[in-house]
Design an enzyme around this catalytic site. Sequence first.
Site, mmCIF file in Angstrom:
data_model
loop_
_atom_site.group_PDB
_atom_site.id
_atom_site.type_symbol
_atom_site.label_atom_id
_atom_site.label_comp_id
_atom_site.label_asym_id
_atom_site.label_seq_id
_atom_site.Cartn_x
_atom_site.Cartn_y
_atom_site.Cartn_z
ATOM 1 C CD1 TRP A 102 -82.046 9.952 54.586
ATOM 2 C CD2 TRP A 102 -82.918 11.504 55.644
ATOM 3 N NE1 TRP A 102 -83.257 10.592 53.930
ATOM 4 C CE2 TRP A 102 -83.739 11.547 54.595
ATOM 5 C CE3 TRP A 102 -82.946 12.617 56.601
ATOM 6 C CZ2 TRP A 102 -84.952 12.321 54.492
ATOM 7 C CZ3 TRP A 102 -84.021 13.409 56.678
ATOM 8 C CH2 TRP A 102 -84.916 13.459 55.442
ATOM 9 C CG ASP A 169 -80.849 6.391 60.302
ATOM 10 O OD1 ASP A 169 -81.623 5.372 60.379
ATOM 11 O OD2 ASP A 169 -80.790 7.576 59.738
ATOM 12 C CE LYS A 193 -87.539 5.182 54.914
ATOM 13 N NZ LYS A 193 -87.712 6.278 53.929
#
Lengths: 356, 356
Positions: A102, A169, A193
């Site tokens: 990511w 992030d 999440k």
Amino acid sequence: MKKHNYSAGPCILPQEVFEKSAQAILDFNNSGLSILEISHRSKDFVAVMDEARALALELLGLEGKGYQALFLAGGASLEFLMVPYNLMKENGKAAYLDSGTWASAAIKEAKYFGETVVVASSKEQNYNNVPKGYSIPADADYFHCTSNNTIFGTQMKELPTTNVPVVCDMSSDIFSRQLDFTKFDIIYAGAQKNMGPAGTTLVVIKEEILGKNGREIPSMLDYAKHIKAESMYNTPPVFPVYASLLTLQWLKKLGGIAAIEKINNAKAELLYNEIDRNPLFKGAAAVEDRSNMNATFLLNNPEHAPIFDTMWKEAGISGLPGHRSVGGYRASMYNAMPIESVQVLVDVMQALEKAV
Amino acid sequence: MKKHNYSAGPCILPQEVFEKSAQAILDFNNSGLSILEISHRSKDFVAVMDEARALALELLGLEGKGYQALFLAGGASLEFLMVPYNLMKENGKAAYLDSGTWASAAIKEAKYFGETVVVASSKEQNYNNVPKGYSIPADADYFHCTSNNTIFGTQMKELPTTNVPVVCDMSSDIFSRQLDFTKFDIIYAGAQKNMGPAGTTLVVIKEEILGKNGREIPSMLDYAKHIKAESMYNTPPVFPVYASLLTLQWLKKLGGIAAIEKINNAKAELLYNEIDRNPLFKGAAAVEDRSNMNATFLLNNPEHAPIFDTMWKEAGISGLPGHRSVGGYRASMYNAMPIESVQVLVDVMQALEKAV
């Protein structure tokens, strides 16, 4: 049978979030209307959005410190481009830490906007560790890092030291551990999440860093416009925001990040101890960088896979297979997972040891 | 008491969508897991996404005709910039019809990308009509229009005639009436009127028009990337997509767009007849452009407002006040609203006539 959901995300949420959000779909706040059919401008939903924004800042210890919280749509992947659009100057440059898939995707998007400097990368080691000892250019418009690498099971343990704005992030470990969140200028996290169901992204912004890069920004990508509109520049993803609020309320009742961190540490210790003790298994990530959210591990002998897979499925475990980039197994132990579910997995690992 | 929800969006959805989606939050497909906690890559959710995409094309009569359907996040407002990013050439131009607030917002975003030609505007008449008799430049990269203007209660009755690609924002009347949808190259619609709850946007694209403008497009804004990833380039808004599928399934069972169009016509006729007959009321929009989705109307004597407001609230009606740009009232009669609810409003209007 009770399911033990190890999915990497979307993932387990507190049972009360399922119950309360299902009830709100049938009748929200005794209004006679579903949460799915009310106007986002209704008093009841404006209250939801306001509370969610305030509670996110409160839990992070950022209340009254010049930060704003937004619940946007589009996913964290949209932030990969909103961050450079809002912070990178024309002909400027941004520094990135490449600690996983990511992080790498974020770098790719920043390249559309200007020069990106990758200060360090663990790609050559298949991202099994978080790079350390890098230096951040003092003239970068910002530094971007990823606090937890879901796929590889690694987590940043130390915060970066720099005078440039820090963007992080935190999609896969936000609200899971105590950090000095004032060290960050932008924190973003896809909800799916630790915060709620898929469909909204939390963006926490130190307001003073905006409006300095001189770019004309399309409205929907402009953080300042979203802040001015109190996170209602356009119709927000009503239900995902509501379910996120329920999750944050659950966390606050539990005692906030300080309380959940202890539980998360206990869960991670339980599982990593078994991975290290059990001769059939080995961890996939560098020990010092192991994530408390996603534990990646492998069988020493791949021939044990069929019997292990049968055993954990029979124990009611789901979502355990590792990402194809790593193989093996990945146990995602997000905030809502009870330690009892981790014990079930440890029991299966021990039963395998006896069985083979 | 039963509520009659006239909200302009998010808005009424079929009761079975509320019931089935609440159930799926408690237990999805008898999996023992909530729809909120399953992986978007799970077999069960991939099936949801595939069916939703196929059913959208089927209902629009676009199956096998070179179109792809996407369920994106971000809201229709994000499409305001994705459309020019994907279709407008560098130094190109785009033609827009300015028929309302949202059309105007779309034009504003397109200006970040190049020249915009407004072919006609009804702004001077406070958008009480849809402009007609305009011509579309033959060298435009595309023509953009808005099929239904939610705020003002107007609706395009005739399709544009042009050889340039036609892009249409159908957020507030998609799936409500039969049109030759092959006349459009991109159709987009925020879910939160006729398709589902807020949080996803349907984008239907004639694939052959993509990849021709020579721009480098950030991944999340690139329709081609979303198509290639089968609408899973990043984690999609799982629950809003699922609830949208339930709504589309409901529409198909009912007989599709042909069947709902008849019902929508009957509802609109019932209400507009009363607006025209009742000496206390007048319509706000030009008669020939009246929307079958959003009927805007005013009291001739504003002093009747307090008593009328009391009466409709007592009848269980909610969401009737007009948008501040128009004032008065707006009755949004989306697909899921039964004609019985419209009759309740008509009864109240007649009761007001007797009462004053």
